[in-house]
Design a protein around this motif. Structure first.
Motif, PDB file in Angstrom:
ATOM      1  N   ILE A 100      -5.526   3.511  -8.925  1.00 48.99           N
ATOM      2  CA  ILE A 100      -5.121   2.430  -8.043  1.00 48.99           C
ATOM      3  C   ILE A 100      -6.320   2.082  -7.171  1.00 48.99           C
ATOM      4  O   ILE A 100      -6.915   2.967  -6.548  1.00 48.99           O
ATOM      5  CB  ILE A 100      -3.949   2.880  -7.146  1.00 48.99           C
ATOM      6  N   LEU A 101      -6.667   0.805  -7.141  1.00 50.15           N
ATOM      7  CA  LEU A 101      -7.739   0.332  -6.277  1.00 50.15           C
ATOM      8  C   LEU A 101      -7.224  -0.851  -5.462  1.00 50.15           C
ATOM      9  O   LEU A 101      -6.947  -1.913  -6.011  1.00 50.15           O
ATOM     10  CB  LEU A 101      -8.959  -0.111  -7.101  1.00 50.15           C
ATOM     11  N   GLY A 102      -7.077  -0.657  -4.154  1.00 47.91           N
ATOM     12  CA  GLY A 102      -6.757  -1.757  -3.269  1.00 47.91           C
ATOM     13  C   GLY A 102      -8.051  -2.481  -2.928  1.00 47.91           C
ATOM     14  O   GLY A 102      -9.111  -1.857  -2.859  1.00 47.91           O
ATOM     15  N   ILE A 103      -7.986  -3.778  -2.710  1.00 50.01           N
ATOM     16  CA  ILE A 103      -9.206  -4.528  -2.392  1.00 50.01           C
ATOM     17  C   ILE A 103      -8.878  -5.711  -1.487  1.00 50.01           C
ATOM     18  O   ILE A 103      -7.901  -6.430  -1.712  1.00 50.01           O
ATOM     19  CB  ILE A 103      -9.945  -4.971  -3.682  1.00 50.01           C
ATOM     20  N   SER A 104      -9.695  -5.860  -0.448  1.00 52.51           N
ATOM     21  CA  SER A 104      -9.536  -6.973   0.485  1.00 52.51           C
ATOM     22  C   SER A 104     -10.916  -7.385   0.985  1.00 52.51           C
ATOM     23  O   SER A 104     -11.924  -6.774   0.641  1.00 52.51           O
ATOM     24  CB  SER A 104      -8.654  -6.563   1.671  1.00 52.51           C
ATOM     25  N   PHE A 105     -10.927  -8.406   1.818  1.00 55.50           N
ATOM     26  CA  PHE A 105     -12.185  -8.881   2.395  1.00 55.50           C
ATOM     27  C   PHE A 105     -12.454  -8.206   3.738  1.00 55.50           C
ATOM     28  O   PHE A 105     -13.381  -8.570   4.450  1.00 55.50           O
ATOM     29  CB  PHE A 105     -12.147 -10.401   2.567  1.00 55.50           C
ATOM     30  N   ASP A 106     -11.652  -7.221   4.081  1.00 57.20           N
ATOM     31  CA  ASP A 106     -11.799  -6.507   5.340  1.00 57.20           C
ATOM     32  C   ASP A 106     -13.051  -5.628   5.347  1.00 57.20           C
ATOM     33  O   ASP A 106     -13.548  -5.220   4.294  1.00 57.20           O
ATOM     34  CB  ASP A 106     -10.570  -5.615   5.592  1.00 57.20           C
ATOM     35  N   THR A 107     -13.511  -5.294   6.549  1.00 59.45           N
ATOM     36  CA  THR A 107     -14.667  -4.409   6.697  1.00 59.45           C
ATOM     37  C   THR A 107     -14.268  -2.968   6.384  1.00 59.45           C
ATOM     38  O   THR A 107     -13.069  -2.634   6.356  1.00 59.45           O
ATOM     39  CB  THR A 107     -15.205  -4.453   8.137  1.00 59.45           C
ATOM     40  N   ALA A 108     -15.261  -2.138   6.200  1.00 55.80           N
ATOM     41  CA  ALA A 108     -15.003  -0.709   5.966  1.00 55.80           C
ATOM     42  C   ALA A 108     -14.240  -0.107   7.147  1.00 55.80           C
ATOM     43  O   ALA A 108     -13.325   0.705   6.947  1.00 55.80           O
ATOM     44  CB  ALA A 108     -16.315   0.027   5.730  1.00 55.80           C
ATOM     45  N   GLY A 139       0.813  -1.219   0.000  1.00 53.93           N
ATOM     46  CA  GLY A 139       0.000   0.000   0.000  1.00 53.93           C
ATOM     47  C   GLY A 139       0.841   1.262   0.000  1.00 53.93           C
ATOM     48  O   GLY A 139       0.560   2.207  -0.731  1.00 53.93           O
ATOM     49  N   CYS A 140       1.904   1.266   0.808  1.00 52.50           N
ATOM     50  CA  CYS A 140       2.774   2.440   0.855  1.00 52.50           C
ATOM     51  C   CYS A 140       3.517   2.630  -0.469  1.00 52.50           C
ATOM     52  O   CYS A 140       3.753   3.763  -0.897  1.00 52.50           O
ATOM     53  CB  CYS A 140       3.748   2.333   2.028  1.00 52.50           C
ATOM     54  N   GLY A 141       3.869   1.536  -1.130  1.00 51.19           N
ATOM     55  CA  GLY A 141       4.501   1.632  -2.445  1.00 51.19           C
ATOM     56  C   GLY A 141       3.573   2.288  -3.454  1.00 51.19           C
ATOM     57  O   GLY A 141       3.989   3.170  -4.223  1.00 51.19           O
ATOM     58  N   PHE A 142       2.305   1.895  -3.443  1.00 55.19           N
ATOM     59  CA  PHE A 142       1.336   2.535  -4.339  1.00 55.19           C
ATOM     60  C   PHE A 142       1.127   3.993  -3.945  1.00 55.19           C
ATOM     61  O   PHE A 142       1.082   4.879  -4.803  1.00 55.19           O
ATOM     62  CB  PHE A 142       0.003   1.785  -4.337  1.00 55.19           C
ATOM     63  N   ARG A 143       0.995   4.259  -2.655  1.00 55.87           N
ATOM     64  CA  ARG A 143       0.797   5.631  -2.176  1.00 55.87           C
ATOM     65  C   ARG A 143       1.925   6.550  -2.658  1.00 55.87           C
ATOM     66  O   ARG A 143       1.679   7.642  -3.169  1.00 55.87           O
ATOM     67  CB  ARG A 143       0.751   5.631  -0.640  1.00 55.87           C
ATOM     68  N   ASP A 144       3.153   6.084  -2.496  1.00 54.92           N
ATOM     69  CA  ASP A 144       4.311   6.919  -2.815  1.00 54.92           C
ATOM     70  C   ASP A 144       4.494   7.155  -4.309  1.00 54.92           C
ATOM     71  O   ASP A 144       5.198   8.085  -4.700  1.00 54.92           O
ATOM     72  CB  ASP A 144       5.574   6.301  -2.221  1.00 54.92           C
TER      73      ASP A 144
END
Length: 145
Positions: free
Chosen positions: A65-73, A48-53
């Motif tokens: 850039i779209l990060g995606i996981s099964f985590d809650t909001a 995530g930090c690599g994409f952010r930077d």
């Protein structure tokens, strides 16, 4: 498993702020969709930090850039705020997007696999990575655009 040239499966999913995203809304732009196993874990943080930077470099290439996981909001919101991410984290809590993109084999999966997908402006898969190196993928994906 998806392969280059396949039409990327459309999706509708909310991000960590409650905003709804569909793949079709990004038509005309490249999309880097990066699946990550769990918010605020070492590999996911590095990726995530690599994409952010490098977000400005992605923007110059007309890419989102779209990060995606099964985590809650709530989990993704805390992750985003902690590391000041400048892109959405999609909350695929029903795992339908992960299943469609090969980031899991069943809808009961606990976590997504670390999969990377680059989707072209035409909505077709440009590159599919069934297993990525969390630290290297942000630069690798940028080079693919």
């Amino acid at each position: 498993m998806l392969k280059p040239g396949d039409v990327a499966p459309d999706f509708t999913v909310k991000d960590h702020t409650g905003r709804t995203h569909t793949l079709s809304e990004y038509r005309g732009k490249s999309v880097v969709l990066w699946f990550y196993p769990k918010a605020d874990t070492p590999g996911c943080t590095a990726e995530g930090c690599g994409f952010r930077d490098q977000r400005d470099q992605y923007s110059k290439k007309n890419a989102v850039i779209l990060g995606i996981s099964f985590d809650t909001a709530e989990e993704n919101k805390a992750f985003s705020e902690k590391f000041v991410f400048n892109f959405p984290l999609l909350c695929d809590t029903d795992r339908k997007v992960g299943f469609a993109y090969g980031a899991c084999d069943e809808l009961q999966a606990a976590n997504a696999r670390r999969v990377g997908v680059i989707i072209g402006p035409d909505g077709k898969v440009k590159a599919y990575y069934p297993k990525v190196d969390a630290r290297a993928f942000p630069q690798q994906a940028l080079g693919e655009l």
